[in-house]
Design a protein around this motif. Structure first.
Motif, PDB file in Angstrom:
ATOM      1  N   ASP A   2       0.825  -1.206   0.000  1.00 53.10           N
ATOM      2  CA  ASP A   2       0.000   0.000   0.000  1.00 53.10           C
ATOM      3  C   ASP A   2       0.861   1.258   0.000  1.00 53.10           C
ATOM      4  O   ASP A   2       0.482   2.279  -0.575  1.00 53.10           O
ATOM      5  CB  ASP A   2      -0.935   0.020   1.209  1.00 53.10           C
ATOM      6  CG  ASP A   2      -1.984  -1.074   1.140  1.00 53.10           C
ATOM      7  OD1 ASP A   2      -2.323  -1.507   0.009  1.00 53.10           O
ATOM      8  OD2 ASP A   2      -2.468  -1.497   2.204  1.00 53.10           O
ATOM      9  N   GLN A   3       2.030   1.204   0.640  1.00 50.51           N
ATOM     10  CA  GLN A   3       2.921   2.361   0.673  1.00 50.51           C
ATOM     11  C   GLN A   3       3.621   2.571  -0.662  1.00 50.51           C
ATOM     12  O   GLN A   3       3.920   3.692  -1.048  1.00 50.51           O
ATOM     13  CB  GLN A   3       3.953   2.199   1.779  1.00 50.51           C
ATOM     14  CG  GLN A   3       3.343   2.267   3.158  1.00 50.51           C
ATOM     15  CD  GLN A   3       4.364   1.975   4.240  1.00 50.51           C
ATOM     16  OE1 GLN A   3       5.399   1.371   3.995  1.00 50.51           O
ATOM     17  NE2 GLN A   3       4.057   2.396   5.452  1.00 50.51           N
ATOM     18  N   TYR A   5       2.347   1.582  -3.695  1.00 47.30           N
ATOM     19  CA  TYR A   5       1.334   1.934  -4.690  1.00 47.30           C
ATOM     20  C   TYR A   5       0.140   2.603  -4.000  1.00 47.30           C
ATOM     21  O   TYR A   5      -0.881   1.976  -3.755  1.00 47.30           O
ATOM     22  CB  TYR A   5       0.870   0.681  -5.433  1.00 47.30           C
ATOM     23  CG  TYR A   5       1.965  -0.012  -6.206  1.00 47.30           C
ATOM     24  CD1 TYR A   5       2.424   0.500  -7.406  1.00 47.30           C
ATOM     25  CD2 TYR A   5       2.539  -1.190  -5.734  1.00 47.30           C
ATOM     26  CE1 TYR A   5       3.426  -0.133  -8.120  1.00 47.30           C
ATOM     27  CE2 TYR A   5       3.544  -1.830  -6.453  1.00 47.30           C
ATOM     28  CZ  TYR A   5       3.972  -1.298  -7.642  1.00 47.30           C
ATOM     29  OH  TYR A   5       4.965  -1.925  -8.344  1.00 47.30           O
ATOM     30  N   PRO A   6       0.233   3.891  -3.682  1.00 48.01           N
ATOM     31  CA  PRO A   6      -0.834   4.568  -2.939  1.00 48.01           C
ATOM     32  C   PRO A   6      -2.088   4.855  -3.761  1.00 48.01           C
ATOM     33  O   PRO A   6      -3.092   5.295  -3.213  1.00 48.01           O
ATOM     34  CB  PRO A   6      -0.178   5.867  -2.493  1.00 48.01           C
ATOM     35  CG  PRO A   6       0.861   6.131  -3.513  1.00 48.01           C
ATOM     36  CD  PRO A   6       1.349   4.771  -3.946  1.00 48.01           C
ATOM     37  N   ASP A   7      -2.067   4.597  -5.063  1.00 46.31           N
ATOM     38  CA  ASP A   7      -3.212   4.940  -5.901  1.00 46.31           C
ATOM     39  C   ASP A   7      -4.235   3.809  -6.026  1.00 46.31           C
ATOM     40  O   ASP A   7      -5.055   3.796  -6.928  1.00 46.31           O
ATOM     41  CB  ASP A   7      -2.749   5.392  -7.278  1.00 46.31           C
ATOM     42  CG  ASP A   7      -1.960   4.324  -8.018  1.00 46.31           C
ATOM     43  OD1 ASP A   7      -1.683   3.263  -7.430  1.00 46.31           O
ATOM     44  OD2 ASP A   7      -1.614   4.553  -9.188  1.00 46.31           O
ATOM     45  N   SER A   8      -4.187   2.841  -5.126  1.00 43.36           N
ATOM     46  CA  SER A   8      -5.176   1.750  -5.023  1.00 43.36           C
ATOM     47  C   SER A   8      -5.232   0.840  -6.246  1.00 43.36           C
ATOM     48  O   SER A   8      -6.252   0.231  -6.511  1.00 43.36           O
ATOM     49  CB  SER A   8      -6.572   2.317  -4.734  1.00 43.36           C
ATOM     50  OG  SER A   8      -6.560   3.055  -3.544  1.00 43.36           O
ATOM     51  N   ARG A   9      -4.140   0.739  -6.983  1.00 40.10           N
ATOM     52  CA  ARG A   9      -4.139  -0.215  -8.100  1.00 40.10           C
ATOM     53  C   ARG A   9      -4.019  -1.629  -7.559  1.00 40.10           C
ATOM     54  O   ARG A   9      -3.580  -1.841  -6.425  1.00 40.10           O
ATOM     55  CB  ARG A   9      -3.028   0.102  -9.088  1.00 40.10           C
ATOM     56  CG  ARG A   9      -1.643  -0.214  -8.558  1.00 40.10           C
ATOM     57  CD  ARG A   9      -0.559   0.073  -9.550  1.00 40.10           C
ATOM     58  NE  ARG A   9      -0.292   1.495  -9.558  1.00 40.10           N
ATOM     59  CZ  ARG A   9       0.615   2.061 -10.340  1.00 40.10           C
ATOM     60  NH1 ARG A   9       1.308   1.339 -11.173  1.00 40.10           N
ATOM     61  NH2 ARG A   9       0.820   3.353 -10.282  1.00 40.10           N
TER      62      ARG A   9
END
Length: 51
Positions: A2-3, A5-9
């Motif tokens: 999550d850290q 790729y913060p854009d929720s892909r």
């Protein structure tokens, strides 16, 4: 992840494994005697530089 790729892909463990595989190949091309990315079972990866 999550850290990273913060854009929720959608990112799977295999995505990270694929990136590590490519990094290992590039590092081996530079210095074939070096294996500085260590796999840690159940945890992930560790970058080590041997002196």
């Amino acid at each position: 992840m999550d850290q990273i790729y913060p854009d929720s892909r959608i990112v799977t463990d295999r995505t990270i494994d694929s990136h590590i595989k490519n990094l290992r190949k590039k590092l081996t091309d530079i210095n074939p005697d070096t294996d500085c990315i260590k796999s840690i079972y159940g945890m992930g990866y560790k970058f080590e530089i041997s002196a």
